[in-house]
Design an enzyme around this catalytic site. Sequence first.
Site, mmCIF file in Angstrom:
data_model
loop_
_atom_site.group_PDB
_atom_site.id
_atom_site.type_symbol
_atom_site.label_atom_id
_atom_site.label_comp_id
_atom_site.label_asym_id
_atom_site.label_seq_id
_atom_site.Cartn_x
_atom_site.Cartn_y
_atom_site.Cartn_z
ATOM 1 N N GLU A 274 5.130 10.834 71.866
ATOM 2 C CA GLU A 274 3.687 10.598 71.928
ATOM 3 C C GLU A 274 3.425 9.106 72.090
ATOM 4 O O GLU A 274 3.017 8.645 73.141
ATOM 5 C CB GLU A 274 3.038 11.155 70.662
ATOM 6 N N GLY B 164 47.719 19.246 69.140
ATOM 7 C CA GLY B 164 48.328 17.921 68.990
ATOM 8 C C GLY B 164 47.284 16.824 68.901
ATOM 9 O O GLY B 164 47.442 15.855 68.153
ATOM 10 N N LEU C 19 47.893 9.292 75.403
ATOM 11 C CA LEU C 19 47.966 10.684 75.829
ATOM 12 C C LEU C 19 46.580 11.304 75.655
ATOM 13 O O LEU C 19 45.852 10.961 74.707
ATOM 14 C CB LEU C 19 48.974 11.450 74.965
ATOM 15 N N ARG D 62 -3.851 12.765 57.509
ATOM 16 C CA ARG D 62 -3.681 14.220 57.619
ATOM 17 C C ARG D 62 -2.945 14.769 56.398
ATOM 18 O O ARG D 62 -3.254 15.860 55.910
ATOM 19 C CB ARG D 62 -2.959 14.603 58.910
ATOM 20 N N CYS E 224 19.361 24.512 70.682
ATOM 21 C CA CYS E 224 18.021 24.618 71.267
ATOM 22 C C CYS E 224 17.041 24.153 70.193
ATOM 23 O O CYS E 224 17.132 24.568 69.043
ATOM 24 C CB CYS E 224 17.712 26.056 71.668
ATOM 25 N N GLU F 152 1.609 23.443 65.731
ATOM 26 C CA GLU F 152 2.050 22.863 64.460
ATOM 27 C C GLU F 152 1.931 23.790 63.252
ATOM 28 O O GLU F 152 2.762 23.737 62.342
ATOM 29 C CB GLU F 152 1.233 21.588 64.192
HETATM 30 C C1 LIG Z 1 31.684 18.031 69.071
HETATM 31 C C2 LIG Z 1 32.976 17.909 68.345
HETATM 32 C C3 LIG Z 1 33.236 18.745 67.295
HETATM 33 C C4 LIG Z 1 34.433 18.622 66.597
HETATM 34 N N1 LIG Z 1 34.644 19.453 65.542
HETATM 35 C C5 LIG Z 1 35.776 19.340 64.840
HETATM 36 C C6 LIG Z 1 35.995 20.195 63.724
HETATM 37 O O1 LIG Z 1 35.185 21.052 63.395
HETATM 38 N N2 LIG Z 1 37.129 20.009 63.020
HETATM 39 C C7 LIG Z 1 38.060 19.070 63.361
HETATM 40 O O2 LIG Z 1 39.083 18.966 62.695
HETATM 41 N N3 LIG Z 1 37.876 18.262 64.428
HETATM 42 C C8 LIG Z 1 36.759 18.373 65.154
HETATM 43 N N4 LIG Z 1 36.559 17.554 66.230
HETATM 44 C C9 LIG Z 1 37.564 16.527 66.548
HETATM 45 C C10 LIG Z 1 38.440 16.860 67.801
HETATM 46 O O3 LIG Z 1 37.853 17.766 68.621
HETATM 47 C C11 LIG Z 1 39.718 17.475 67.443
HETATM 48 O O4 LIG Z 1 40.433 16.585 66.667
HETATM 49 C C12 LIG Z 1 40.535 17.908 68.668
HETATM 50 O O5 LIG Z 1 41.489 18.830 68.284
HETATM 51 C C13 LIG Z 1 41.193 16.769 69.403
HETATM 52 O O6 LIG Z 1 41.932 17.319 70.510
HETATM 53 P P1 LIG Z 1 41.882 16.736 71.966
HETATM 54 O O7 LIG Z 1 42.879 17.476 72.746
HETATM 55 O O8 LIG Z 1 40.536 16.747 72.515
HETATM 56 O O9 LIG Z 1 42.323 15.260 71.682
HETATM 57 P P2 LIG Z 1 42.318 14.010 72.628
HETATM 58 O O10 LIG Z 1 41.014 13.309 72.508
HETATM 59 O O11 LIG Z 1 42.753 14.363 73.991
HETATM 60 O O12 LIG Z 1 43.444 13.155 71.897
HETATM 61 C C14 LIG Z 1 43.281 12.763 70.562
HETATM 62 C C15 LIG Z 1 44.399 11.833 70.127
HETATM 63 O O13 LIG Z 1 45.617 12.523 70.002
HETATM 64 C C16 LIG Z 1 46.635 11.856 70.744
HETATM 65 N N5 LIG Z 1 47.584 12.858 71.199
HETATM 66 C C17 LIG Z 1 47.283 14.021 71.800
HETATM 67 N N6 LIG Z 1 48.421 14.706 72.050
HETATM 68 C C18 LIG Z 1 49.442 13.956 71.599
HETATM 69 C C19 LIG Z 1 50.848 14.134 71.551
HETATM 70 N N7 LIG Z 1 51.419 15.221 72.042
HETATM 71 N N8 LIG Z 1 51.572 13.167 71.007
HETATM 72 C C20 LIG Z 1 50.999 12.043 70.518
HETATM 73 N N9 LIG Z 1 49.691 11.823 70.535
HETATM 74 C C21 LIG Z 1 48.918 12.774 71.060
HETATM 75 C C22 LIG Z 1 45.880 11.172 71.839
HETATM 76 O O14 LIG Z 1 46.598 10.118 72.386
HETATM 77 C C23 LIG Z 1 44.659 10.708 71.092
HETATM 78 O O15 LIG Z 1 44.918 9.556 70.384
HETATM 79 C C24 LIG Z 1 35.383 17.647 66.966
HETATM 80 C C25 LIG Z 1 35.115 16.812 68.057
HETATM 81 C C26 LIG Z 1 33.945 16.941 68.746
HETATM 82 C C27 LIG Z 1 33.684 16.036 69.902
HETATM 83 S S1 FES Z 2 15.625 22.869 73.752
HETATM 84 FE FE1 FES Z 2 15.841 24.975 74.179
HETATM 85 S S2 FES Z 2 14.058 25.449 75.269
HETATM 86 FE FE2 FES Z 2 13.759 23.388 74.650
#
Ligand SMILES: Cc1cc2nc3c(=O)[nH]c(=O)nc-3n(C[C@H](O)[C@H](O)[C@H](O)COP(=O)(O)OP(=O)(O)OC[C@H]3O[C@@H](n4cnc5c(N)ncnc54)[C@H](O)[C@@H]3O)c2cc1C
Ligand code: FES
Length: 1365
Positions: A835, A381, A289, A913, A162, A1301
Amino acid sequence: MGSLTKAEEVVTEGEWSTEAIVYVNGVRRVLPDGLAHLTLLQYLRDIGLTGTKLGCGEGGCGACTVMISCFDEWSRKSKHYAINACLAPLYSVEGMHVITVEGIADSRRSLHPIQESLSQAHGSQCGFCTPGFVMSMYALLRSCNEPPSEEKIEECLAGNLCRCTGYRPILDAFRVFAKTDDLLYTKTMSENNLSGDFVCPSTGKPCDCGKGTTNRSETSTCGKQYSPFLYNRIDGSLYSEKELIFPPELLLRKIMPLSLHGCEGVKWYRPLRLQQVLDLKSLYRDAKLVIGNTEVGIETKFKNLQYQVLISVTHVSELNILSMNEEGLEIGASVRLTELQKFLRKVITEHTDDKTSSCKAILEQLKWFAGNQIKNVASVGGNICTASPISDLNPLWMAAGAIFQVISCKGNVRTIPAKDFFLSYRKVNLTYDEILLSIFLPWTRHLEFVKEFKQAHRREDDIALVNAGMRVFLKHDHGTLKVSDASIVYGGVAPVSLIATKTENYLIGKKWDDNLLQAALKILQEDIVLTENAPGGMVEFRKSLTSSFFFKFFSFVTNEMNHKGFLIKGLNATDMSAIQPNYRPLTRGIQCYELTRHGTAVGLPAMHLSSKLQVTGEAEYADDVPTPPNTLHAALVLSRKPHARILSIDDSLAKSSPGFMGLFLHRDVPGSNKIGPVIRDEELFASETVTCVGQVIGIVVADTHDNAKIASNKIVVEYEELPAILSIREAVKSCNFFPNTGRCLTKGDVELCFKSGACDKVIDGEVQVGGQEHFYLEPNSSLVWTVDGGNEVHIVSSTQAPQMTQEYVAWVLGLPLSKVVCKTKRLGGGFGGKESRSSFIAAAASVPSYVLRRPVKITLDRDVDMMITGQRHSFLGKYKVGFTNSGEVLAVDLQLYNNAGNSLDSSFAVLERAMFHSDNVYNIPNMRIIGDVCYTNFPSNTAFRGFGGPQGMLIAENWIQRIAMELRKSPEEIRELNFQNEGCMLHYGQVLQSCTVSQLWDQLKQSCSFVRARENVNMFNLHNRWRKRGVAMVPTKFGIAFTIKFMNQAGALVQVYTDGTVLVTHGGVEMGQGLHTKVAQIAASSFNIPLSSVFISETSTDKVPNASPTSASASSDMYGAAVFDACDQIKARMQHIAARNPHSSFAELAKACLLERIDLSAHGFYITPDIGFDWKDGKGSPFSYFTFGAAFAEVEIDTLTGDFYTREADIIMDLGHSLNPAIDVGQIEGAFVQGLGWIALEELKWGDSDHKWIRPGHLYTSGPGTYKIPTANDIPLKLKVSLLKGVQNPKAIHSSKAVGEPPFFLASAVLFAIKDAIIAARAEEGYHDWFPLDNPATPERIRMACMDNFTKQFATPEFHPKLSV
Ligand SMILES: Cc1cc2nc3c(=O)[nH]c(=O)nc-3n(C[C@H](O)[C@H](O)[C@H](O)COP(=O)(O)OP(=O)(O)OC[C@H]3O[C@@H](n4cnc5c(N)ncnc54)[C@H](O)[C@@H]3O)c2cc1C
Ligand code: FES
Ligand code: FES
């Protein structure tokens, strides 16, 4: 690789289904085939459920949070969890129940308790984030069997941002669901309250903040009117019947494997058995995957990777195993992170400490891993196979000795130790026909310790800068403890998770003592090789962290061993601070104010008028407006070079792109291509040269938003690169200033003072002030359409300046202003960013709309918005200050430079300012300020809350703090000594009136018990070597008025209807600041009618013309006064009718007036009196009055990592008679937390000479993934806000004061408290001299300033971390 034909055969041979069903808010929906390219969010918004918002599209803001319910075969129960709809592939929710904010309640029915509580607690301002917060909380409540703990509630909000409220009211609103203090919410208690005990009008809960208020009777009246929000009214028991149930059809329905399609031949499979996965994988060699899609989704959206075949393995039971045996745990590759957390918690409670050291480390690491919405879908994974060098878990798997099981398409299983799995950057030890099956995590042994480490830019929901997993196994050897085995693995220091092999080898066989530590720290340096321009930068910091982590690990193990009785000598008491866990107690807020009522509504802490619509998701923003038939969607063609000649623009590839309808360039502009808010020094579409990355070259229109983006990416622009200026210093060096923008203000004679010998000391120095991204939650959006064949143009735009948008569009289309109308209902935050930098976007969209005579909609993606719309100006200040030995400042000579970017925009006024505010609240007899506006090849910087004022004041507080260090006095003493007083002549000739600085300061000192706080901090610091606390008090004075005189005017239209209701339209825009609410309160009080009788629908240029942008904090003053004027006119006309006709209500009077042919509509007008400034002689009164405030902050830092948190903030402000204290407190808290982001968290990283790893002129920090605004976890643990009582302000309506502000700068108290803590850390090493600390004081800056033996290995004491300015 199998042929496609064969694949189709195999797929259709089995039981593959194409029937995809989902329930949305209890309604059954069949998902047609062909939508595999859509996210759930796109689908929801397409079917009209626009309550779910698109804030970032990358899982980083939580605005798109929805709840998913699915039936768990194993537990035979439905499960509920929050997810980010922006990353969820549509088909991933097949067979599930999706509940959006619209599914909970709407404002016509009774609100859901969560919504009720949030709106009553003033938890929504702009409201754009609100549905996301509601849904996170809703999912938590639905998934808990008993009331969640307060910790759980705070935790569940980690993935929601937020930008307006500062989170405190949101936490307060949700805290009631924890039922921690039943007494507080019982009926008996409420009756007591209603019969006289004080009820906080802000939170609606009992509190003692009102005790002793001077206006006791008013307060208790308020207590009755705003009765406490009782838990027994919101515990859900009344509501449960309406709660959507899990659809019976989904309970009974057999889950089927799915085979579906998406755009351009994309195939989507959802197998249910491992064999099906392997079969598909053997057929489609490149099949991807996917589980949570949190990595794949980012790759496809931001890295333009495309996958033709996607295999969703979420439902494959063999990949979802969670089991344990004698040797350890088995974790299936598809297991979601929250499931893993639950499992590990269970395992830890059921097994001995000795066995679960790895489990604990993983669990701890997961605490700081993304937000809940991500963890609910992201898999183990997916994290492993992404092989990110900053994966939080991979170093731990490696250190813990985990073993990965992989399976080939032929069913062959092999095992690979985790430490051998990661081959190179994002490359793992899997062949094309293998997948990861599971992870085996061995139990730890007696005397084996595993520990996790992570340091990110922001503690919560951030990826690591450096992380680590460390393990040591000790054995008794001839009476001593020696290392038998060790694993030291780091993330964030190499392209893969890096094993510190030399260190590991060294450790084996060594005695666990201080010699081991010292030697290992040296060897570690050989393991960690980071070159100067390594991607990610911060090389010295990252190296220092590797040492700090090792030291922490050593200390942790030593302490554990000592506790277990194996080491006689444990840690010194002061060294215990090295291993203190990152524990953060719960947040608490206190608000203190009295109510001063004028009439029926003014002065009451009324709820934001839109709050009920915001909590239900019904509040419409520009992007939610239903598009007219035939609407086209636009995407901008942007420059990719900071400075270049355009050689050619080729659209041949785009022409064959799906849905492409045209490219429009400078030559297609019907009117003028020259634009600009003050001076027209910009081009709508670059014609010959581009002067920044992100400059608009053209606009593409297509049938959908996605197709427009795809086509715009296919426009090929050839450039001839030209030299670029990429910092203030480069601009200064080459004298690249905007012409005629040099400014000078003088008071007294600085030269003479320096020469006279009156100053005991004269010092000089430099201050770099970092910029800041607005990060309003709602990205820029506009819809433009023509009427009568182009004779009229209408615009709906998310702008703070509808009149400027009207002007831009009329100008570029060559139309008279009278034929162009711009309307704005509300903004999802603006803060100055919308703005002047929103109008060019609407103007660009107006060109294709006008030429094609079709509606055109443009909504910027978050990264584009951040890249092209400008930010808060960074500044460079050079000062020379003369003062006496007692600390009295005698002369200040200042040179200010601001970074304007590639056009003037409002940079000139921002500089002015800053110059006006360069004295903050200090009386300086001799002052000279010279200012220059620097031209650089960055997108034009622009207005941002404070408009240069905070930058000017921050530079002043820097030299004040430096004087204090020079004189070995406290900065607070120097501040107090130099305070301005009533009647003092300011350096621009204005006489200071109604000055309450000293009064505020004295009250604050008492309120925060400053002397005691200082003593406590000193005591803490004495006993803690590696954690230090610091305190600071900072005052502020903010001038109210536009410094350009003509802008200080306001118009309003008030219309009274015969049912006694009143419609108000005025020139100001509602962007969350509560302007409409305050203005409506003024109208209600004027007519002596209830607030509910007044309505403000929107801002429109055809109702109130020629309005100034809504900014400069003065809108409620000005529009309130204009409305007051209009009401007065109508009242005057009604008066004689009222005298003649007895009436029992306002409605009756209005009807009587109608019958007497009285005009019940009036235009009101207001100009701010007594202001004016002449730059020729540098004298005058630029401001109508000042808003004053002061703040105290106490912080604690971890000197080894640079992590910090604010233990306490106490803020007091003089807001005269507040029009609406609840809204004003909200503004103070929101501004303070936004200011906290500016001074401690939010760092803009540009491709400049200090950041060579970023492409020149590019913005690296262009989304929530890299740019970190504060989360709920960053706000002060104790946040007290008080409004000064008994003060008036004759200069503004109803004696109120402007608030938007002024509080922003008070967050600098946190910066100076951090500096105070660093001073204590440096003193331990014998450093007592002044040192610079730029904002933002990120972990890097804090850590590197805490010079110690660890940092000295990598940086000299003069080391100054790089900052893009
Ligand atoms: C907002 C945000 C915050 C995040 N914060 C963190 C964080 O704090 N720390 C961190 O480490 N990561 C972070 N990540 C990265 C990500 O979320 C992680 O790596 C997450 O665990 C990926 O899992 P998934 O299931 O979404 O992967 P997917 O996107 O579904 O897959 C990722 C990859 O793994 C492959 N894969 C999946 N399963 C298998 C399998 N069984 N065999 C072979 N290949 C496979 C897929 O083909 C793909 O290439 C963040 C991502 C986002 C978007
Ligand atoms: S972004 Fe939370 S109220 Fe505006
Ligand atoms: S829009 Fe989904 S998290 Fe921001």
